[in-house]
Design a protein around this motif. Structure first.
Motif, short mmCIF file in Angstrom:
data_model
loop_
_atom_site.label_atom_id
_atom_site.label_comp_id
_atom_site.label_asym_id
_atom_site.label_seq_id
_atom_site.Cartn_x
_atom_site.Cartn_y
_atom_site.Cartn_z
N ASP A 94 45.72 -39.82 -6.46
CA ASP A 94 44.77 -39.19 -7.73
C ASP A 94 43.99 -37.46 -6.76
O ASP A 94 44.27 -36.09 -7.59
CB ASP A 94 44.04 -39.32 -8.87
CG ASP A 94 44.42 -39.87 -9.83
OD1 ASP A 94 45.69 -40.20 -9.99
OD2 ASP A 94 43.95 -40.55 -10.35
N PRO A 95 43.67 -37.91 -5.66
CA PRO A 95 42.93 -36.25 -4.72
C PRO A 95 43.55 -35.42 -4.12
O PRO A 95 43.37 -34.96 -3.80
CB PRO A 95 42.69 -37.95 -3.55
CG PRO A 95 41.80 -38.21 -4.46
CD PRO A 95 42.94 -39.10 -4.94
N LEU A 96 45.38 -36.51 -4.01
CA LEU A 96 46.07 -35.65 -3.91
C LEU A 96 46.87 -34.15 -5.14
O LEU A 96 47.01 -33.22 -4.76
CB LEU A 96 47.38 -35.87 -3.24
CG LEU A 96 47.24 -36.46 -1.65
CD1 LEU A 96 48.43 -37.90 -0.69
CD2 LEU A 96 46.38 -35.94 -0.79
N GLY A 98 44.87 -33.25 -8.22
CA GLY A 98 43.99 -33.03 -8.50
C GLY A 98 43.51 -32.61 -9.83
O GLY A 98 44.27 -32.80 -10.99
N VAL A 102 46.33 -29.40 -9.96
CA VAL A 102 45.38 -28.00 -8.62
C VAL A 102 46.13 -28.23 -7.38
O VAL A 102 46.43 -27.43 -6.91
CB VAL A 102 44.14 -27.05 -9.15
CG1 VAL A 102 44.20 -26.36 -7.98
CG2 VAL A 102 44.38 -26.83 -9.95
N THR A 103 45.35 -29.42 -6.69
CA THR A 103 45.35 -29.87 -5.32
C THR A 103 47.18 -29.90 -4.97
O THR A 103 47.45 -29.33 -3.64
CB THR A 103 44.75 -31.11 -5.38
OG1 THR A 103 43.11 -30.43 -5.44
CG2 THR A 103 45.15 -31.31 -3.97
N LEU A 104 47.29 -30.58 -6.00
CA LEU A 104 49.47 -30.29 -6.16
C LEU A 104 50.42 -29.17 -5.97
O LEU A 104 50.78 -29.76 -4.73
CB LEU A 104 50.06 -31.47 -6.97
CG LEU A 104 51.46 -31.70 -6.81
CD1 LEU A 104 52.53 -31.93 -5.88
CD2 LEU A 104 51.82 -32.59 -8.20
N ASP A 105 50.02 -28.57 -6.38
CA ASP A 105 50.36 -27.13 -6.41
C ASP A 105 50.03 -25.96 -4.80
O ASP A 105 50.79 -25.77 -4.64
CB ASP A 105 49.91 -26.49 -7.02
CG ASP A 105 50.42 -26.37 -9.01
OD1 ASP A 105 51.38 -26.96 -9.06
OD2 ASP A 105 50.23 -25.62 -9.62
N ALA A 106 48.69 -26.83 -4.22
CA ALA A 106 48.30 -25.49 -3.11
C ALA A 106 48.95 -26.78 -2.15
O ALA A 106 50.20 -26.02 -1.11
CB ALA A 106 47.09 -26.21 -2.98
N LEU A 107 49.08 -28.47 -2.20
CA LEU A 107 50.24 -28.81 -1.22
C LEU A 107 51.56 -28.13 -1.02
O LEU A 107 52.13 -28.19 -0.26
CB LEU A 107 49.75 -30.10 -1.36
CG LEU A 107 49.77 -31.70 -0.50
CD1 LEU A 107 50.03 -31.15 0.73
CD2 LEU A 107 50.29 -32.76 -0.78
N GLN A 108 51.82 -28.40 -2.18
CA GLN A 108 53.36 -27.80 -2.83
C GLN A 108 53.56 -26.66 -1.67
O GLN A 108 54.67 -25.59 -0.99
CB GLN A 108 53.96 -27.60 -3.82
CG GLN A 108 54.80 -27.60 -3.81
CD GLN A 108 55.37 -27.46 -6.04
OE1 GLN A 108 56.69 -28.32 -6.20
NE2 GLN A 108 55.69 -26.03 -6.23
#
Length: 200
Positions: A94-96, A98, A102-108
């Protein structure tokens, strides 16, 4: 006069012959140059490029997971015109993801930048973590279908809640597949949303 004309014709013929020789020489040089190129150094495209994008992304994400001390496996696939990379198998990812992904989009985006730096080509790679995007797709498809039905029944436009680009596309796809309605996006990120309207 006849002799002069014949001389001119001969000169033109000679010029044409020289031009042909130059063209053949240039063509031969290009052929030799092409033959000297190592096939491994030649640019790749199509599905081979998508596979390469997935492999680069997988290596990058594995290193990132190690740094963050996360367990997880990397799944690689190709769907249509994009590479699909997924982080799966861990208990708590879940922390990845967000809030609202949002966090997933940034990581992508970071993953795409890494891939583009190595391939020299802009990528449309899609990253999923813990099945978040797959689940969100199912959820939003159902929501979009019910929203479309409401617009058709009432004849009134409907503004949906703000969504990211991935989510908005899901809604647009559902609307496009349905007669009698159309959709458009309005607003600025991160508050950009889909508006569904009767098609009149």
């Amino acid at each position: 006069m006849a002799d002069a004309s014949e001389g001119d014709d001969a000169a033109v013929a000679d010029d044409a012959a020289e031009a042909d020789d130059a063209t053949e020489s240039a063509g031969s040089a290009e052929a030799v140059k092409a033959a000297d190129v190592d096939p491994e150094d030649a640019p790749i495209s199509g599905e081979a490029l998508l596979v390469q994008e997935g492999e680069i992304a997988g290596d990058y994400l594995e290193q990132l997971l190690d740094i963050l001390d996360y367990d997880g496996d990397i799944d690689l696939d190709v769907e249509g015109s994009r590479a699909i990379v997924a982080i799966v198998g861990a208990d708590d990812l879940d922390p990845l993801v967000g809030a609202r992904g949002v966090t997933l989009d940034a990581l992508q985006e970071l993953t795409r930048l890494t891939v583009a730096q190595q391939t020299g080509v802009r990528t449309r790679l899609m990253l999923d973590v813990g099945g978040y995007r797959a689940g969100r797709r199912t959820e939003l498809s159902a929501l979009a279908a019910s929203s479309v039905s409401r617009v058709i029944d009432t004849g009134e436009m409907l503004r949906m809640t703000p969504m990211n680009a991935f989510e908005r596309k899901i809604v647009h796809d559902v609307v496009t597949a349905t007669d009698g309605v159309r959709s458009e996006s309005e607003g600025e990120e991160p508050d950009r949303r889909v508006v569904i309207l009767p098609d009149r």
